[in-house]
Design an enzyme around this catalytic site. Sequence first.
Site: not given
Length: 279
Positions: A2-3, A58, A268
């Site tokens: 989740p961002e 976050k 990434r």
Amino acid sequence: MPELPEVETIRRQLNGLIAGKRIKQVRVSLPKMVRLPLAIFKKIVVGAKINCVARRAKILIFELSNGWSLLVHLKLSGRMIFRKKGEELQEQDIKWNHLIYYFGDNSRLFHNDLRQFGWVKLIETDKLADFFVKEKFGPEPLDKDFTPDDFIAILQRRPKIKIKQFLMDPQNIAGIGNIYSDEILFCARTHPLRRAGDLRPSEIKKIFDGIRKILLQALELRGSSDRDYLDAFGREGEYVPRLKVYGREGEKCKKCLGLICRLKINGRSAHFCPACQKL
Ligand SMILES: [Zn+2]
């Protein structure tokens, strides 16, 4: 993971649902998620009222009435699902459940986490500012105080870093991860390998505007449920169909019909359109 749009969606929903409620009981079935001895955790939390639900980067911040704040990081796969009194439970409410908060009106909040990287911490509310200073979080990108000049100043601190990596580092700007960094760079037509110090002023402006535009659009649709994320009502976010590049390797670019590519940057994945985003 989740961002900002996902965590902020949950924050807004929970603030409306549980602010003012008293925690009657808490059940912890995975003690390692709570970063202090369980007896102390329960002693502080049980009986406290929730003043409000806030957020920094976050991290969700449940401000309690007793001078403490409960911090929750959802990490890779955390969920917080609220159910009111008597509401029938769904499979996702109890699947991978590790903590349950029971409120005075018999509503419940389920903290679930498949991969168990998330954590819960208690910090005295008047020490929160120090805590966040130590974490060195960059500015909140949706704050009105965050200006293009701030953005330029942060870029200038790290001229050699690739822009994709720059956007994902919470010490530069808080709350942006893999999904939205890809979408922001597509929106700005910037190749993910460009270096922060080489960007032209017009490109910097486009990235700055893209940050707000993309994060606000995603927030409006309650975020992206590409993997485990659900909102506080246990529903999926609706942003995935709007993604232009993230997770679309080998698919057609929605703008030029070329193919979306993926490359690894420091472990990434970056997704981008090589025609729309020139190096
Ligand atoms: Zn394209």
